[in-house]
Design an enzyme around this catalytic site. Structure first.
Site, PDB file in Angstrom:
ATOM      1  N   ASP A 166       7.755  -3.053   9.531  1.00 54.13           N
ATOM      2  CA  ASP A 166       7.511  -3.638   8.689  1.00 54.13           C
ATOM      3  C   ASP A 166       8.058  -4.860   8.098  1.00 54.13           C
ATOM      4  OD1 ASP A 166       6.048  -5.123   6.252  1.00 54.13           O
ATOM      5  OD2 ASP A 166       6.782  -2.853   4.881  1.00 54.13           O
ATOM      6  N   ASN A 185      -4.874  -3.124   6.564  1.00 49.32           N
ATOM      7  CA  ASN A 185      -4.535  -4.737   6.748  1.00 49.32           C
ATOM      8  C   ASN A 185      -5.827  -5.264   6.948  1.00 49.32           C
ATOM      9  OD1 ASN A 185      -1.371  -3.259   8.527  1.00 49.32           O
ATOM     10  ND2 ASN A 185      -1.472  -4.176   6.752  1.00 49.32           N
TER      11      ASN A 185
HETATM   12  C1  IPE Z   1       2.144  -1.258   6.741  1.00 47.25           C
HETATM   13  O1  IPE Z   1       2.554  -2.436   6.483  1.00 47.25           O
HETATM   14  C2  IPE Z   1       1.745  -1.053   8.018  1.00 47.25           C
HETATM   15  C3  IPE Z   1       2.154  -1.671   8.914  1.00 47.25           C
HETATM   16  C4  IPE Z   1       3.531  -1.728   9.459  1.00 47.25           C
HETATM   17  C5  IPE Z   1       1.154  -1.734  10.885  1.00 47.25           C
HETATM   18  P1  IPE Z   1       1.944  -3.314   4.918  1.00 47.25           P
HETATM   19  O2  IPE Z   1       3.292  -4.188   4.965  1.00 47.25           O
HETATM   20  O3  IPE Z   1       0.708  -3.015   5.225  1.00 47.25           O
HETATM   21  O4  IPE Z   1       2.359  -1.837   3.705  1.00 47.25           O
HETATM   22  P2  IPE Z   1       2.349  -1.990   2.632  1.00 47.25           P
HETATM   23  O5  IPE Z   1       1.043  -3.295   1.609  1.00 47.25           O
HETATM   24  O6  IPE Z   1       3.459  -2.353   2.011  1.00 47.25           O
HETATM   25  O7  IPE Z   1       2.689  -0.348   2.096  1.00 47.25           O
HETATM   26  C1  IPE Z   2       4.206  -5.658   8.896  1.00 39.65           C
HETATM   27  O1  IPE Z   2       5.391  -7.313   8.918  1.00 39.65           O
HETATM   28  C2  IPE Z   2       2.986  -5.856   9.827  1.00 39.65           C
HETATM   29  C3  IPE Z   2       2.176  -5.482   9.878  1.00 39.65           C
HETATM   30  C4  IPE Z   2       1.392  -4.618   8.706  1.00 39.65           C
HETATM   31  C5  IPE Z   2       0.614  -5.828  10.486  1.00 39.65           C
HETATM   32  P1  IPE Z   2       3.818  -7.573   7.680  1.00 39.65           P
HETATM   33  O2  IPE Z   2       3.205  -8.635   7.691  1.00 39.65           O
HETATM   34  O3  IPE Z   2       3.531  -6.766   6.251  1.00 39.65           O
HETATM   35  O4  IPE Z   2       5.488  -8.116   6.273  1.00 39.65           O
HETATM   36  P2  IPE Z   2       6.057  -8.734   5.202  1.00 39.65           P
HETATM   37  O5  IPE Z   2       5.527  -6.928   4.685  1.00 39.65           O
HETATM   38  O6  IPE Z   2       4.835  -9.348   4.479  1.00 39.65           O
HETATM   39  O7  IPE Z   2       6.696  -8.568   5.072  1.00 39.65           O
HETATM   40 MG    MG Z   3       4.582  -5.282   5.127  1.00 38.33          MG
END
Ligand code: IPE
Ligand code: IPE
Ligand code: MG
Length: 251
Positions: free
Chosen positions: A31, A79
């Site tokens: 993340d 997602n």
């Molecule tokens: C969790 O991260 C999913 C992945 C890393 C693929 P998210 O960024 O989607 O999670 P939330 O929305 O902050 O809980």
């Molecule tokens: C994790 O990074 C990747 C996926 C969930 C695909 P994020 O895209 O959630 O990055 P933040 O949480 O917005 O920084």
């Molecule tokens: Mg995230």
């Protein structure tokens, strides 16, 4: 010393290869890609690209450390709530990385497996993923499980549904449904027991990841954003794990 009582419930299995200190199965919630990009004034896609680089490094480092199974959360079933452009950037990245990395993963003896329902992805991506899984199926140095369109609740719902169908067909009795029967229906069936879950970016939640499997896993939350994670960061996490005392409810 008190001997083992006959009615002691089964203990969760100890972790696999590498001895007690090295976790047999590590799962990572990758993340922070978006925040990494934002901090640099870059588009989110640049964060995802750098995140894919981090994944490449961490896969190598895990193999070298003797981790038997590494699971990476790449795309959750939630997602899909993101803008279409970001989803399509992520699909493009997946295409690119499978194309670019498959040969070296295979050469390094890494077996690829998928958790979740990647069939919902664009047909060409789903096909590439299937090809990569088939090509690496006989490898045994390390298993790399990638969670694609994965959600733990959906996984558990599917498991319950399949067990209900088998009970209805009189293949099993409801009393046969135990931990092992449920585990055998999960996407992680056959993978070593989960020892360590790492989440980057300072968020303290599981976001629908491996809820059943994490029941006795060690949880490690690190502030570093995923694109800044690397082999050293993984080794630090493994050493933190080595210092933890796991009890599984005993004493
Ligand atoms: C969790 O991260 C999913 C992945 C890393 C693929 P998210 O960024 O989607 O999670 P939330 O929305 O902050 O809980
Ligand atoms: C994790 O990074 C990747 C996926 C969930 C695909 P994020 O895209 O959630 O990055 P933040 O949480 O917005 O920084
Ligand atoms: Mg995230």
């Amino acid at each position: 010393v008190i001997g083992k009582a006959a009615n002691v419930p089964p203990q969760p299995e100890q972790s696999g290869a590498g001895g007690d200190q090295i976790p047999g199965h590590v799962a990572i919630i990758m993340d922070g890609n978006g925040r990494w990009a934002k901090a640099r004034g870059l588009p989110r896609a640049a964060g995802h690209r750098q995140g894919a680089e981090a994944a490449r490094k961490v896969i190598r480092a895990a193999g070298e450390a003797g981790v038997q199974c590494l699971t990476l959360y790449a795309f959750s079933s939630e997602n899909w709530r993101r803008p279409e452009t970001e989803i399509s950037d992520l699909m493009g990245l997946l295409r690119f990385y499978i194309g670019a990395e498959l040969n070296s993963l295979h050469k390094e003896g890494i077996r690829l497996v998928i958790l979740g329902d990647h069939k919902a992805f664009p047909a060409d991506v789903a096909k590439m993923v299937d090809g990569a899984v088939a090509r690496t199926a006989a490898n045994s140095r390390m298993t790399l499980a990638i969670a694609l369109n994965y959600g733990s609740r959906a996984e558990l719902v599917n498991a319950a549904r399949r067990l209900a169908e088998r009970a209805k067909a009189d293949e099993i009795a409801p009393a046969d449904i135990n931990d092992a029967a449920i585990e055998a229906e999960l996407d992680t069936a056959g993978l070593p027991p989960l020892d360590l879950v790492i989440r980057t970016s300072g968020e303290h939640r599981l976001s629908n990841f491996l809820l059943w499997q994490a029941a006795y896993a060690e949880l490690l939350f690190v502030d570093r954003l995923w694109p800044d994670f690397d082999g050293d960061a993984l080794r630090e996490a493994l050493s933190e794990y080595a210092g933890r005392e796991r009890r599984f409810g005993g004493r």
